[in-house]
Scaffold this active site. Sequence first.
Site, short mmCIF file in Angstrom:
data_model
loop_
_atom_site.label_atom_id
_atom_site.label_comp_id
_atom_site.label_asym_id
_atom_site.label_seq_id
_atom_site.Cartn_x
_atom_site.Cartn_y
_atom_site.Cartn_z
N TRP B 325 0.83 -1.21 0.00
CA TRP B 325 0.00 0.00 0.00
C TRP B 325 0.86 1.25 0.00
O TRP B 325 0.54 2.27 -0.59
CB TRP B 325 -0.92 -0.02 1.22
CG TRP B 325 -1.76 1.23 1.39
CD1 TRP B 325 -3.01 1.45 0.89
CD2 TRP B 325 -1.41 2.41 2.12
NE1 TRP B 325 -3.46 2.71 1.25
CE2 TRP B 325 -2.49 3.31 2.02
CE3 TRP B 325 -0.30 2.80 2.86
CZ2 TRP B 325 -2.49 4.57 2.62
CZ3 TRP B 325 -0.28 4.05 3.46
CH2 TRP B 325 -1.38 4.92 3.33
N HIS B 326 2.01 1.15 0.69
CA HIS B 326 2.87 2.33 0.83
C HIS B 326 3.54 2.72 -0.48
O HIS B 326 3.91 3.87 -0.65
CB HIS B 326 3.93 2.10 1.90
CG HIS B 326 3.41 2.25 3.28
ND1 HIS B 326 2.76 1.23 3.95
CD2 HIS B 326 3.39 3.30 4.13
CE1 HIS B 326 2.39 1.66 5.15
NE2 HIS B 326 2.75 2.90 5.29
N GLY B 327 3.76 1.78 -1.34
CA GLY B 327 4.39 2.18 -2.60
C GLY B 327 4.65 1.02 -3.52
O GLY B 327 4.72 -0.13 -3.11
#
Lengths: 309, 478
Positions: B325-327
Amino acid sequence: MAQFIRHLSLFSLVCGLSFLYIYSLADGRTDSFYLKFTSSKQKSLIIGSSRAAQGLQPRIMNLYFKDKSLYNFSFSRIHSPYGIAYNKAIMDKIEPDTNNGLFVVCVNPWTVSDLHNRIGKNPFQEKTSFLETTRYVNIKPNFSYLISSFEHRNIEIISNKLDARRNFVHDDGWFQVNIEESNISRQTRIDETMKSYKRLTKQYTGISDEKIYYLIKLVEYLKNKGEVYLVRLPINSQMLLIEEEYSSSFDMKIKKISDKTNVEYINFMPERDLFQYTDGHHLNVESGEKLSKELSKRIKYLQTQRNIF
Amino acid sequence: MLFNSIDFAIFLPIVFILYWFVTQWNLKLQNILIVVASYVFYSWWDWRFLSLIIFSTLVDYLVGLQLKAFDDLLKRKLLLWISIIVNIGFLGFFKYYNFFVANFVDAFTFFGNEIQPNTLSIILPVGISFYTFQTLSYTIDIYKRKLEPTSNFIAFAAFVSFFPQLVAGPIERATNLLPQFYKKREFNYHKAVDGLRQILWGLFKKVVIADNCAQYSSLIFDNYTEHSASTLLLGAVFFAFQIYGDFSGYSDIAIGTSRLFGFNLKQNFAFPYFSRDIAEFWRRWHISLSTWFRDYVYIPLGGSRGSKWNQARNVFIIFLVSGFWHGANWTFIVWGGLNALYFLPLLLLNRNRIYTDIVAEHTMLPNLREFFSMLATFFLSTLAWVFFRAETISKAFDYLNGIFDWSLFSIPEIRPSFLIILIVFFLVVEWSGRRQLYAIEKLWLKYPKPIRFAIYYVIVMVIFLYGGKEQEFIYFQF
């Protein structure tokens, strides 16, 4: 709500006044550029990169040109290559009704080159520098610069002010660099500078036609405001070798510009060994003084020649 | 516009004055102003992506109403899937398209087949990872019949786009935030002052701690091959404080700003660096995201029920998805996986809920065991952050390899004393306020007003004088 607004307004006022007071302390020691944005509009300018900022001393040159009041409006290779941003800042800095000013336009390969990360129609790299973002070039304190462009912590406005040994910008725009000289430290600096410029040549694309165009445009503009001289400041032989490897045709290009615009080109490279450099391409204070005198004499001579003919 | 920018400093008072002096008589007007202000706020980043958030709002609004209208399970599932596909589809395309294409190409190349990648120059819309999750929570809760859908489109649009938390969270649940748009907000002095106090602390965390740490962590990470082990460790510590100051600072400003307008958002960070184990850390770090994954992914997968194998699988899925989700980079996935490895033993040994209270709740200082537990947890999370910060997995491993060297016992070459002093001051204040929602919530309330205002003035001046070079909020890139 009324109490909230009252308390908040009072608190904000106290904080705001504190910020204004801190900003008002900013001076020539704040950083290498700030003071140049606080002086009034000028009639005569020295223009170029850090070599000109440190090397040419208006207080010396103004002894030869008493009615001109030269001001050093030079910055750095990164911030003031010739282009839209610098041209605009220069035009804003000149008093509108000037018509007999004196303009020393210092040139070197870096100030008319592009960086590799500029592709196609991407803006020049200096578009994000203070020359573009600082709206006014002649107000004091210059909040626009201090808020948007000052690259250090605000505490340094105070700490730098108290540091007498610090490099500082004089009221005439000359940037005095105080370096404790020893042969070892100078040689180390020279070696580091040569290494970094050898790396730098890979970051640049070569002499840029667009930047040459803006240089010519600037010269044409300045000719309407007074006399213009293109000047190549001296550097040491090691640095000259790097510049000639980077662009062997640079001198020729400047000569062409000189011919095209009918403006004198003064090249100090042949006398480069007569001067001392702090790092191979920036003149020390004494050599800057010497060069300022020499340049003034050359300009005087050229003026005399023109008057004869 | 950044929260610590002149633009926001002008925007916020204008909206505040309009909100409390022009629209306060009417609920609908209040909500309309929130929507307009939020869309202006979002457009300031990039007006082109306004259509995305409006479209997402419309889809979920209509899906919500239809979910109420239908009882048929198949139809309801279909409607839910429409919402999921639209939201995850947008997220997937804008955030992960190039990642998947590049990895697809790498996989084919590995097997000896060269193919030309067809990557696109895709700009990631700011906040998309946050508002898509926020609206998904709405439709999922309606599907599960935990929430009634709203027919008030303005209130719903305000909930989706609420500007304080639009671009970097906290990810609010509809059950908490949406009902607050159904009632007219009345101005409350103490709530507003509390909001300002939280904004002040958030700015301190972001501008003084995070931005200054960013400068030095970048200096060290960008030239990590040239530094000693002790410097590398210090660089990782600076990054740990950078990301905490940045993200929790943003959350504080978001929550504080919301309180200025009469809204209550959930706490998003509960002093995670005072955690005694990793399980506690993950109950205190980015609470809105971890609870979202817990409620909408972990529990539907079975959660902690079932065999140890299922539990382990679910834990790994959650942490890997959270990392992803973060990247769109393998480093984030590895970061998630590493945290899963940290967490798993605690879960399998049923020791993941032994620290549910506040550390040293009734004493001023921690005991030795608590202190070393906190230090160990901080150290583990800091090592994991190296993957978060590094550009590639190999660089992360190189960096970590560099830390485990005898030069760990040397003095770091880069040691900005002013920053270390600021971090110590910061930790003392955070420790003192660890029982509150944010560090200075009640810290000086016992002192008379002039003293408190003098303290706040000092904090403002520290922010003004020691604020680092402006950095964008890290979580804007997510």
